[in-house]
Design a protein around this motif. Structure first.
Motif, PDB file in Angstrom:
ATOM      1  N   GLN A  57      57.105  28.910 -64.016  1.00  0.00           N
ATOM      2  CA  GLN A  57      56.696  30.266 -64.406  1.00  0.00           C
ATOM      3  C   GLN A  57      57.130  31.306 -63.363  1.00  0.00           C
ATOM      4  O   GLN A  57      57.550  32.406 -63.713  1.00  0.00           O
ATOM      5  CB  GLN A  57      55.174  30.316 -64.568  1.00  0.00           C
ATOM      6  CG  GLN A  57      54.658  29.668 -65.849  1.00  0.00           C
ATOM      7  CD  GLN A  57      53.174  29.941 -66.049  1.00  0.00           C
ATOM      8  OE1 GLN A  57      52.745  31.097 -66.081  1.00  0.00           O
ATOM      9  NE2 GLN A  57      52.392  28.877 -66.178  1.00  0.00           N
ATOM     10  N   HIS A  71      59.777  34.368 -64.032  1.00  0.00           N
ATOM     11  CA  HIS A  71      59.391  35.762 -63.772  1.00  0.00           C
ATOM     12  C   HIS A  71      60.532  36.518 -63.103  1.00  0.00           C
ATOM     13  O   HIS A  71      60.875  37.638 -63.512  1.00  0.00           O
ATOM     14  CB  HIS A  71      58.147  35.781 -62.887  1.00  0.00           C
ATOM     15  CG  HIS A  71      57.743  37.160 -62.441  1.00  0.00           C
ATOM     16  ND1 HIS A  71      57.201  38.092 -63.309  1.00  0.00           N
ATOM     17  CD2 HIS A  71      57.833  37.775 -61.219  1.00  0.00           C
ATOM     18  CE1 HIS A  71      56.959  39.215 -62.644  1.00  0.00           C
ATOM     19  NE2 HIS A  71      57.326  39.047 -61.379  1.00  0.00           N
ATOM     20  N   PRO A  90      53.006  35.913 -62.144  1.00  0.00           N
ATOM     21  CA  PRO A  90      52.240  35.386 -63.285  1.00  0.00           C
ATOM     22  C   PRO A  90      51.312  34.239 -62.882  1.00  0.00           C
ATOM     23  O   PRO A  90      50.304  33.986 -63.529  1.00  0.00           O
ATOM     24  CB  PRO A  90      53.330  34.905 -64.250  1.00  0.00           C
ATOM     25  CG  PRO A  90      54.535  34.705 -63.407  1.00  0.00           C
ATOM     26  CD  PRO A  90      54.454  35.731 -62.339  1.00  0.00           C
ATOM     27  N   THR A  91      51.668  33.540 -61.809  1.00  0.00           N
ATOM     28  CA  THR A  91      50.835  32.458 -61.279  1.00  0.00           C
ATOM     29  C   THR A  91      51.255  32.205 -59.835  1.00  0.00           C
ATOM     30  O   THR A  91      52.294  32.717 -59.385  1.00  0.00           O
ATOM     31  CB  THR A  91      50.999  31.170 -62.110  1.00  0.00           C
ATOM     32  OG1 THR A  91      50.054  30.205 -61.657  1.00  0.00           O
ATOM     33  CG2 THR A  91      52.404  30.611 -61.983  1.00  0.00           C
TER      34      THR A  91
END
Length: 617
Positions: free
Chosen positions: A289, A293, A353-354
């Motif tokens: 992730q 991004h 996002p994480t």
């Protein structure tokens, strides 16, 4: 102004000094005035008239030389009307010069993946007009319907000649489907060793393959390809395929030997043995992730770039993985670990996002360490010279690495144990597969040193002896000649090589450790029926960096039957990577600019592109 040494007339005259007002005729030794009152106004007119009046033969020769030099530095004489008209005329379409240029234009399109429509592009047409005004560029239709077919037939004939005298061939095959048009292709690539034991390969076909892709249709299509090239089934040593059930069924229906792709099986081992573990897969998913991004946000990447510069690090992009390629996941993990501190600084000012927890970072580091020998092995078996001989040694080395306990293994013992179980499950019977076993014996880098089962070793040697006997090895003359050969001295590492040698990876350390243990235990048999084989096995192995193909070329007269058998077993690759590389070419050929290509023309283009070494002969 006189163009002194550029004119062909100076073949017949010489100057006493560069500023002489007269020139000496080489034929009659007469002094001829150069005209004009100063060096700047001298000309060759009087010299040419002297030849015309007094030396007709030399004058005629001079005129021929002048025409041949033309605009490239000849005398400043006016072209005749006939010559001027000739220079403006276009080449006839069947002239040697025009046909050669047309061939080169087609080569340009094939080798550089250019669409046939390039011949209609204004810039390309202007370029050719400038380079050769007399050349008339044929139409797109001519190139696609005539020139392409002629070149295809020419290369096909050349390849047929090369394959005619080959006794044993191996093949790789795969299926590809286009994303830009309704087209599927079935490929067949041939691999063989030529008379000099040099590995060779060529694409036979990338055939249009519509309809159902079941075992029956695949076997029928491959059989038709072999028939087209006049290759009987008894010359098919083995076909490398993927592990899909339809491919297995197709090979069984054809009645030929086949092997699954080693790289595909290794992919399953890594996925089942490590990447499928919940904690590992979660850490990788978070890392994926983060990479996505930055890949999809130019602003985010620009900010990351600034942070990299502020921390005096070389700007570098994070690598996105492809889930069907475990080694791409390994490279993604590596790129994340390299940018760990940069990412830590990034999240201070910007959102992600994480994020990865401290435990997940540690898990990724351990995963990278465990996967390193697998990545090295994948590179090794994906090379163009890798063969089925590499499989048994590779599995033996992997088992050794995963079994060996080390103080640095803290926290990764469970990972290693899980991977070891997956390796044993997937490759449990690899030493019993004769195609692998005999190839390993016939590779002078490995011989019988990497077998872990005495039963499998004996079974492989017996099978090889039978193969040699079928070739007539046990003739008295051959055995006597082989028995008189002295044992080769082992290769010793020089002091300079020892100093220059780079640090070895864990994979290579285990590889050499197994070899040293096996070499110490070697003992030559005195069996009269196996003297040639025993002589070969009793010798020290060549180094891992040496070429087994060069070895057999150098020893084909000393060990003739073994060398002939090696030609058969070492021609087989251990993966279907060549077919996958072929479909990278297909994807570049059947693209958005060429989505109207017919299947037949696409096949010809792919064939010529992949067989460019034959095309350029």
């Amino acid at each position: 102004m006189e163009r002194t040494k550029e004119s062909a007339v100076w073949r017949y005259f010489k100057l006493n000094t560069p500023t002489s007002s007269t020139a000496v005729c080489n034929v009659c030794k007469a002094n001829v005035a150069r005209g004009g009152g100063s060096t700047a106004s001298y000309s060759t007119t009087n010299l040419i008239k002297h030849l015309q009046k007094h030396h007709a033969t030399e004058h005629q020769e001079f005129q021929q030389l002048s025409r041949s030099k033309g605009a490239g530095g000849g005398p400043t004489q006016q072209l005749t009307l006939a010559d001027a008209l000739q220079r403006r005329e276009k080449f006839p379409g069947n002239s040697a010069k025009a046909m050669r240029i047309t061939e080169k234009v087609l080569e340009f399109m094939v080798l550089d993946g250019q669409p046939m429509s390039v011949v209609e592009n204004e810039g390309f047409r202007r370029l050719l007009e400038h380079l050769e005004p007399r050349y008339n560029l044929p139409s797109r239709k001519y190139f696609s319907e005539t020139a392409l077919s002629e070149m295809y037939e020419k290369v096909c004939e050349h390849l047929s000649q090369e394959l005619r005298d080959v006794d044993a061939m191996s093949f790789t095959t795969d299926i590809w489907s286009s994303e830009v048009c309704p087209m599927s292709m079935l490929s067949l690539t041939v691999h063989w060793l030529d008379r000099n034991h040099t590995p060779r390969s060529a694409v036979l076909q990338a055939k249009n393959f519509p309809g159902a892709h079941n075992g029956d249709t695949i076997s029928t299509a491959i059989k038709a390809m072999l028939d087209k090239w006049n290759i009987p089934l008894n010359k098919v040593h083995v076909i490398l395929r993927d592990n899909a059930s339809n491919m297995k069924k197709a090979m069984e229906k054809m009645g030929v030997c086949s092997l699954g792709c080693f790289a595909h099986t290794l992919q399953l081992v890594v996925n089942e043995g490590l990447l499928s573990q919940r904690s590992v897969s979660d850490a990788i998913a978070n890392g994926r992730q983060i990479v996505k991004h930055f890949k999809h946000s130019p602003l985010a990447y620009s900010r990351l770039y600034d942070v990299q510069l502020q921390m005096q690090m070389q700007p570098k992009r994070l690598q996105q993985d492809v889930r069907t390629r475990w080694n791409s996941t390994y490279f993604m993990i590596q790129s994340l670990l390299e940018q760990k501190h940069v990412l830590g600084a990034y999240v201070v000012d910007y959102d992600l996002p994480t994020t990865l927890t401290a435990n997940q970072w540690a898990l990724l580091e351990k995963t990278s360490t465990v996967l390193e020998p697998f990545e090295e092995l994948t590179r090794k078996i994906s090379s163009s010279t890798a063969s089925t001989a590499d499989v048994i040694p590779a599995i033996t080395v992997l088992k050794r690495i995963l079994t060996k306990e080390d103080v640095a293994d803290a926290g990764i013992k469970t990972m290693k144990k899980t991977l070891l179980q997956a390796v044993k499950q997937r490759f449990d019977s690899v030493e019993d597969e004769l195609l692998y076993a005999l190839a390993t014996l016939l590779d002078p880098r490995y011989k019988d040193r990497y077998f872990t089962s005495e039963t499998s070793t004996k079974h492989a040697k017996d099978a090889l002896l039978k193969e040699l006997e079928d070739r007539g090895l046990t003739s008295t003359a051959g055995a006597a000649e082989a028995s008189q050969r002295p044992e080769k001295a082992p290769r010793m590492e020089t002091a300079a090589e020892a100093v220059a040698a780079p640090s070895k990876s864990s994979f290579m350390e285990a590889f050499e450790q197994i070899l040293e243990e096996s070499e110490d235990a070697d003992a030559a048999s005195s069996s009269s029926t196996a003297v040639q084989l025993n002589e070969y096995l009793a010798e020290k192995t060549i180094t891992a960096s040496d070429s087994p193909y060069n070895y057999w070329e150098a020893n084909k007269h000393r060990l003739p039957d073994l060398a002939a058998t090696a030609k058969k077993y070492l021609c087989a690759p251990c993966t279907s990577v060549e077919s996958e590389r072929l479909f990278s070419t297909v994807s570049n050929t059947v693209n958005d600019k060429r989505n109207r290509l017919t299947a037949d023309r696409a096949e010809m283009l792919v064939f010529l592109t992949k067989n460019s070494s034959l095309l350029l002969k």
